[in-house]
Structures are given as C-alpha cells and as structure tokens.
Scaffold this motif. Structure first.
Motif, short mmCIF file in Angstrom:
data_model
loop_
_atom_site.label_atom_id
_atom_site.label_comp_id
_atom_site.label_asym_id
_atom_site.label_seq_id
_atom_site.Cartn_x
_atom_site.Cartn_y
_atom_site.Cartn_z
N ALA A 1 42.69 -11.39 4.76
CA ALA A 1 42.52 -12.72 4.16
C ALA A 1 41.06 -12.97 3.79
O ALA A 1 40.76 -13.51 2.71
N ALA A 2 40.15 -12.56 4.66
CA ALA A 2 38.73 -12.76 4.37
C ALA A 2 38.29 -11.87 3.21
O ALA A 2 37.49 -12.30 2.36
N ALA A 3 38.80 -10.64 3.16
CA ALA A 3 38.46 -9.75 2.04
C ALA A 3 38.93 -10.35 0.73
O ALA A 3 38.24 -10.26 -0.30
N ALA A 4 40.11 -11.00 0.73
CA ALA A 4 40.63 -11.64 -0.48
C ALA A 4 39.76 -12.81 -0.92
O ALA A 4 39.63 -13.08 -2.11
N ARG A 5 39.16 -13.49 0.03
CA ARG A 5 38.26 -14.59 -0.34
C ARG A 5 36.97 -14.05 -0.95
O ARG A 5 36.40 -14.66 -1.86
N ILE A 6 36.51 -12.90 -0.46
CA ILE A 6 35.28 -12.30 -0.99
C ILE A 6 35.52 -11.72 -2.38
O ILE A 6 34.71 -11.92 -3.30
N GLU A 7 36.63 -11.00 -2.55
CA GLU A 7 36.96 -10.36 -3.83
C GLU A 7 38.41 -10.70 -4.19
O GLU A 7 39.33 -9.92 -3.97
N PRO A 8 38.64 -11.88 -4.77
CA PRO A 8 40.02 -12.31 -5.03
C PRO A 8 40.75 -11.55 -6.12
O PRO A 8 41.97 -11.69 -6.24
N ASN A 9 40.05 -10.75 -6.90
CA ASN A 9 40.70 -10.04 -8.01
C ASN A 9 41.10 -8.61 -7.69
O ASN A 9 41.43 -7.84 -8.60
N LEU A 10 41.08 -8.24 -6.43
CA LEU A 10 41.52 -6.90 -6.05
C LEU A 10 43.03 -6.88 -5.82
O LEU A 10 43.57 -7.75 -5.14
N THR A 11 43.70 -5.86 -6.37
CA THR A 11 45.14 -5.72 -6.16
C THR A 11 45.45 -5.03 -4.84
O THR A 11 46.56 -5.17 -4.32
N GLU A 12 44.50 -4.26 -4.32
CA GLU A 12 44.67 -3.59 -3.04
C GLU A 12 43.61 -4.08 -2.08
O GLU A 12 42.42 -4.04 -2.39
N LEU A 13 44.06 -4.57 -0.93
CA LEU A 13 43.13 -5.10 0.06
C LEU A 13 43.36 -4.42 1.40
O LEU A 13 44.50 -4.10 1.77
N PRO A 14 42.30 -4.22 2.14
CA PRO A 14 42.42 -3.53 3.44
C PRO A 14 42.80 -4.50 4.56
O PRO A 14 42.56 -5.71 4.47
#
Length: 357
Positions: free
Chosen positions: A118-131
């Motif tokens: 969730a935090a990674a998505a806030r930092i880079e919201p345009n990534l289709t793959e998140l860890p």
C-alpha cells in the motif's frame, strides 16, 4: 604571490567537468581537452542515480554519502543544476537481502524506510506491479547528466577555463615528471595533468608507462519519447530499473548501469521497452525514441581510482563507474589535493597504488 597553477584536465564527462569547475573556482588556470562533446562517452548513457545504496562496504558508503551532501552544496553554488532528490523505491533483491541491506545501511545512518504494498502504491501510483515489501530512500536523487556537465563546463569557462576540442596523443614527460600533453593541435604545457577520460583513460596513461586496470562493460538503456508524468522517483524493480527525466522521457535498463545489449541491441531494446511499458499504467501512448549502449569505465575491483599516479609527478587520475554520484566530491577532493597537497581521508582506499600490491 605565486603564479596560478596551470592544470590540464583530459575529459569532458561529469568527472572531468567537476574537477575543472572546482579547480577554476579555486584559482587554477585550467584547460579542458576532450575529443567529444560535453558529457563525453559514458555520461550521456548514465542512469544518473545519486545514491549510497546496497552492495557498498562502509568506507565506500561514507564516500558516497559525502558525495550526496556535496551535490547539495554544488547546486547552491551553481544554481540551475538539474538536481532532484526524488527518492528511490527498491525491491530488486530477495526479501532477506533487502532486510540485510536495510539493517546494515540504517545502522550507518542511511534514511531507509521499509514499505508494504500500500505504501509503495502511494509512492508510485502508476506501477502495474507492486511488491509486498520494498525499501524507500527519500534522500536519493538524480542529476540530469549532460545538462549538469554542460553547466559545470560553461561556468568554468566563464571564470577563465579554456575548453579545447582535440585528441590527446601522449603525455609529455621531462625528468620523471609530466609537463604537459601532445595533442592533435600541438603541445600544451602544464604544471599538472588530470586524466578523467573514462574509457579512454588507460590508453592515455599508457603513453607515460602508467597502467590503469579498467574494464569497460557495455550497458543498454532505452529512452522513451517525452511523455506526461508517470513516475515520481527512481524505481528499482526486479530486472527493471527506471526513472523519468526532467524532460519527461522514461529511461530504463535491466540494471541501473544498463543491461547486456545481447547479439542485437535493437531487438534487446524493443524487448526491454515492452517490459517497461507493461509495468506502467496509462502508458498506451508511450513510444520508444532511441536506445544507448554505454561503456562504463570500471576499475577491476569495482572501486574508484582517484589520486596521483605513484612514481610519476604531475599526473592525477580520476576514473570511476559511479561518476554521477561521486562527481562533486571528486571535484572538491581532487582540487584540494592538486593545489594544496591535501588528500581527503575518504580517498585513502582509492589510490592507484593498491593495484601494485
């Protein structure tokens, strides 16, 4: 009053430009000689990541973090340098290795934050793959390499440096000392010569019998056409490192140093671009513009060569793969050593003499 020291800097990449700029600001009479445009060969093909990230023993980490601080100083002294502390989001190691890296570098004072999906998505919201687990270092950044190099050289020239497009054919010696260079434009004398010519450095040094053990591995990076903002900072994912430049291009490699170009670099570039595009939301209009294959000047043990060549007065060498990160510190430290004989303790492990042992 003693006459200003005359110094020739061979190379117009970011390391040569930084040394020339610092020397000129310190009062030296500087001539920069290069057979290519500002930026040299390696600098234009750089990922341009400023960091002290994983894989560094502590002495090298300390040099890199000092260099990061010197970037802030340089940007204040030379307004307009395209420097951005955009942060880096990293998950290109196993979870166990990421944790080891975080524990070690945090204990050294590196500002690492552990983040979930969730935090990674806030930092880079345009990534289709998140860890599920990643590390974020807000203090990492980029300096657009060619624009920065041009700014350094232009300001050095405004303050009296001479920029000469020519080919250095040999170092000139007299009584065991380097006294200048022979070029395609003739002989140029100097009190000191600095070799900062990247992949061309070994051949130049060899004309004076000095051996520089350097490898030049290739690295392929793809460059998109300028596009609307999709990335906030550096993304260091598995098998793909990417960032968006100041002009909107997204650049990527399978590694920050660039990936193996393979048998057909154009085919490899198209495949890499497809992987990059698939990892970004709303990227339908993103187009490949070009790819570059850079040859990275890398000393054989992976660490910089910075300092005077032993047994050869009047010759200073500055060659490193981590040119973007280290440039402002190398420029400052080299200037102090060349003009005042003061060698910074952070450079202690990185003299050329270590290869003779």
């Amino acid at each position: 009053m003693a006459a200003a020291k005359q110094v020739i800097v061979i190379g117009a990449g970011i390391i040569g430009a930084s040394i020339a700029w610092h020397l000129t600001k310190a009062g030296a009479r500087v001539t920069v000689i290069a057979d290519s445009a500002a930026g040299g060969v390696a600098t234009p093909n750089s990922f341009a990541w400023i960091n002290a990230s994983w894989g560094n023993p502590e002495p090298y980490f300390r040099l890199r973090t000092r260099a990061m601080a010197e970037w802030t100083r340089l940007a204040k002294d030379l307004p307009g340098v395209p420097l951005s502390w955009c942060g880096g989001l990293c998950w290109d190691l196993s979870a166990a290795d990421l944790e080891t890296y975080a524990e070690e570098h945090s204990s050294w004072g590196y500002g690492i934050e552990r983040v979930d999906r969730a935090a990674a998505a806030r930092i880079e919201p345009n990534l289709t793959e998140l860890p599920d687990f990643a590390l974020h270092v807000a203090q990492e950044g980029v300096a657009e390499p060619v624009a920065t190099t041009k700014a350094l050289l232009a300001d050095a020239e405004r303050h009296g440096a001479r920029i000469l497009t020519s080919t250095v054919t040999a170092l000139v010696q007299s009584n065991g000392r380097i006294t200048g260079v022979d070029t395609s434009h003739g002989l140029i004398a100097a009190d000191e010569v600095v070799i900062a010519a990247g992949v061309g450095s070994p051949d130049i040094a060899a004309t004076a019998g000095v051996s520089l053990p350097i490898e030049t591995p290739p690295g392929l990076i793809v460059h998109s056409r300028p596009y609307r903002k999709l990335l906030n900072g550096l993304v260091l994912a598995e098998r793909l490192h990417m960032r968006q430049t100041a002009e909107g291009r997204i650049i990527a490699g399978s590694d920050f140093g660039g990936g193996d170009p393979g048998v057909d670099a154009e085919v490899t570039a198209r495949e890499l671009f497809a992987v990059m595009k698939a990892m970004l939301r709303d990227s339908d209009g993103l187009e490949l513009d070009f790819h570059t294959v850079g040859y990275r000047p890398t000393p054989v043990d992976g660490f910089p060569v910075i300092g005077r060549a032993g047994g050869m007065d009047g010759l200073y060498v500055a060659v490193t793969h981590s040119g973007i990160t280290l440039a402002p510190a190398v420029g400052l430290f080299a200037t102090r050593e060349i003009l005042g004989g003061e060698r910074d303790p952070l450079l202690a492990p990185y003299g050329l003499g270590r290869f003779a042992q």
